[in-house]
Design a protein around this motif. Sequence first.
Motif, PDB file in Angstrom:
ATOM      1  N   HIS A  29      38.581  42.560  98.240  1.00  0.00           N
ATOM      2  CA  HIS A  29      39.949  42.225  97.863  1.00  0.00           C
ATOM      3  C   HIS A  29      40.700  43.536  97.639  1.00  0.00           C
ATOM      4  O   HIS A  29      40.398  44.264  96.702  1.00  0.00           O
ATOM      5  N   ALA A  30      41.656  43.826  98.503  1.00  0.00           N
ATOM      6  CA  ALA A  30      42.425  45.056  98.365  1.00  0.00           C
ATOM      7  C   ALA A  30      43.384  44.934  97.186  1.00  0.00           C
ATOM      8  O   ALA A  30      44.049  43.909  97.012  1.00  0.00           O
ATOM      9  N   ILE A  31      43.448  45.968  96.366  1.00  0.00           N
ATOM     10  CA  ILE A  31      44.338  45.982  95.201  1.00  0.00           C
ATOM     11  C   ILE A  31      45.778  46.176  95.665  1.00  0.00           C
ATOM     12  O   ILE A  31      46.065  47.044  96.492  1.00  0.00           O
ATOM     13  N   ASP A  32      46.669  45.352  95.160  1.00  0.00           N
ATOM     14  CA  ASP A  32      48.088  45.505  95.462  1.00  0.00           C
ATOM     15  C   ASP A  32      48.664  46.546  94.505  1.00  0.00           C
ATOM     16  O   ASP A  32      49.034  46.233  93.375  1.00  0.00           O
ATOM     17  N   VAL A  33      48.714  47.789  94.968  1.00  0.00           N
ATOM     18  CA  VAL A  33      49.140  48.901  94.113  1.00  0.00           C
ATOM     19  C   VAL A  33      50.599  48.747  93.701  1.00  0.00           C
ATOM     20  O   VAL A  33      50.990  49.144  92.605  1.00  0.00           O
ATOM     21  N   MET A  36      50.706  46.463  90.768  1.00  0.00           N
ATOM     22  CA  MET A  36      49.953  47.072  89.679  1.00  0.00           C
ATOM     23  C   MET A  36      50.803  48.129  88.967  1.00  0.00           C
ATOM     24  O   MET A  36      50.879  48.165  87.739  1.00  0.00           O
ATOM     25  N   MET A 207      45.601  44.712  84.793  1.00  0.00           N
ATOM     26  CA  MET A 207      46.350  45.638  85.637  1.00  0.00           C
ATOM     27  C   MET A 207      46.007  47.089  85.303  1.00  0.00           C
ATOM     28  O   MET A 207      45.887  47.928  86.199  1.00  0.00           O
ATOM     29  N   LEU A 210      42.560  47.904  86.718  1.00  0.00           N
ATOM     30  CA  LEU A 210      42.478  48.111  88.170  1.00  0.00           C
ATOM     31  C   LEU A 210      42.737  49.563  88.568  1.00  0.00           C
ATOM     32  O   LEU A 210      42.373  49.965  89.686  1.00  0.00           O
ATOM     33  N   HIS A 213      39.779  51.467  89.931  1.00  0.00           N
ATOM     34  CA  HIS A 213      39.217  51.144  91.246  1.00  0.00           C
ATOM     35  C   HIS A 213      40.074  51.654  92.404  1.00  0.00           C
ATOM     36  O   HIS A 213      39.671  51.478  93.558  1.00  0.00           O
ATOM     37  N   ILE A 214      41.228  52.252  92.126  1.00  0.00           N
ATOM     38  CA  ILE A 214      42.122  52.648  93.218  1.00  0.00           C
ATOM     39  C   ILE A 214      41.515  53.755  94.063  1.00  0.00           C
ATOM     40  O   ILE A 214      41.568  53.717  95.300  1.00  0.00           O
ATOM     41  N   GLU A 217      38.971  52.596  96.444  1.00  0.00           N
ATOM     42  CA  GLU A 217      39.607  51.865  97.542  1.00  0.00           C
ATOM     43  C   GLU A 217      40.242  52.815  98.550  1.00  0.00           C
ATOM     44  O   GLU A 217      40.220  52.566  99.758  1.00  0.00           O
ATOM     45  N   GLN A 228      49.897  48.971 101.220  1.00  0.00           N
ATOM     46  CA  GLN A 228      50.785  48.482 100.173  1.00  0.00           C
ATOM     47  C   GLN A 228      51.564  47.265 100.659  1.00  0.00           C
ATOM     48  O   GLN A 228      51.581  46.952 101.852  1.00  0.00           O
TER      49      GLN A 228
END
Length: 259
Positions: A29-33, A36, A207, A210, A213-214, A217, A228
Amino acid sequence: PSSGDKAPLWEKKSIFWLLPYWPDLDVRHAIDVMYMVKNVCESLLGILLDIAGKTKDTLKARMDLQDMELRKELHPQELHTGKKYLPPACYTLSKKEKISVCEFLHEVKVPSGYSANIKRLVSMKDLKLIGMKSHDCHVMMTQMLPIAIRGVLLEKVRDPIIALCSFFNTISQKVMDPLKLDKLQQDVIHTLCRLEMCFPPSFFDIMVHLIVHIVKEIQFLGPVFLHQMYPFERFMGVVKKYVHNRHRPEGCIAEGWAA
C-alpha cells in the motif's frame, strides 16, 4: 491469532492476500504523502495556535498523561469553581506569540503561481488558519513554518519542528541521493523521538507514524513526486466538469471524456 481467552485484534483479512504474489510485494500500500503532509501540518498548527477542533492538546489528552503518570506539571488542575485548568506546556504560545506567527503569514508574499494567497487563509481576529488546501499545507511545511516559529518557541520544541519541515522539503525534491537515504531515515526517527519529548501522546496519530515508512517507500518506488496524488487530483478536477446530471455522474464523465 488469539492467545488464551483474548479475542483477536483484527477480524478482517484483505482479499488481496488471496493473490499468489501479494505476500512477496515489498510495498503493498503506497503512502499518500500529499494527505499525510496535510494532516501533519493541520495537527502541528492546531496544537501550536490552539485552534479549536484541531488541537491535540485537550482535556482528555491531559487526563491521559495523568493516568499514565507522565509529566506531572501538565496534569489538569481543578479550580475552586469546579472547572479544569490546563497548565501551559513548552509548546503553548502566548497571545503575543500567536499574533507574531499570524502576522508573518499574513504579510508573506510569494511569486504568482507559487502557492495560494496565504493572506486569505490567515484570520487575524481568531489567530488561526482556515481553508488550507493540500498544496498550501505542503508549502507551509516545507518553506514557511520554519521561518514563522524561529523566534517564538523554545529551542527544544523549535529545533525538531524545523528538522521535520526540512525532512519534508528533502523528500519533495525530484533528485535524491540513494546513499543518503539511510542517514535520512535515522534523522527522521531521531526527530520524532524529540517531538515525543515535547508533544502529548495524542499528537502521534497514524499520520505522524507513517512518516517513519516514507524513506523505505522511496527506496522501492523512487522519489515522492512519482507516486503522489497531485496529478490524480488535478485530473479529477477536469473530469468533474463533465458532470451535468448529478443523478448519473459516471455516465456524464464517460460521455464527456469520450467526446
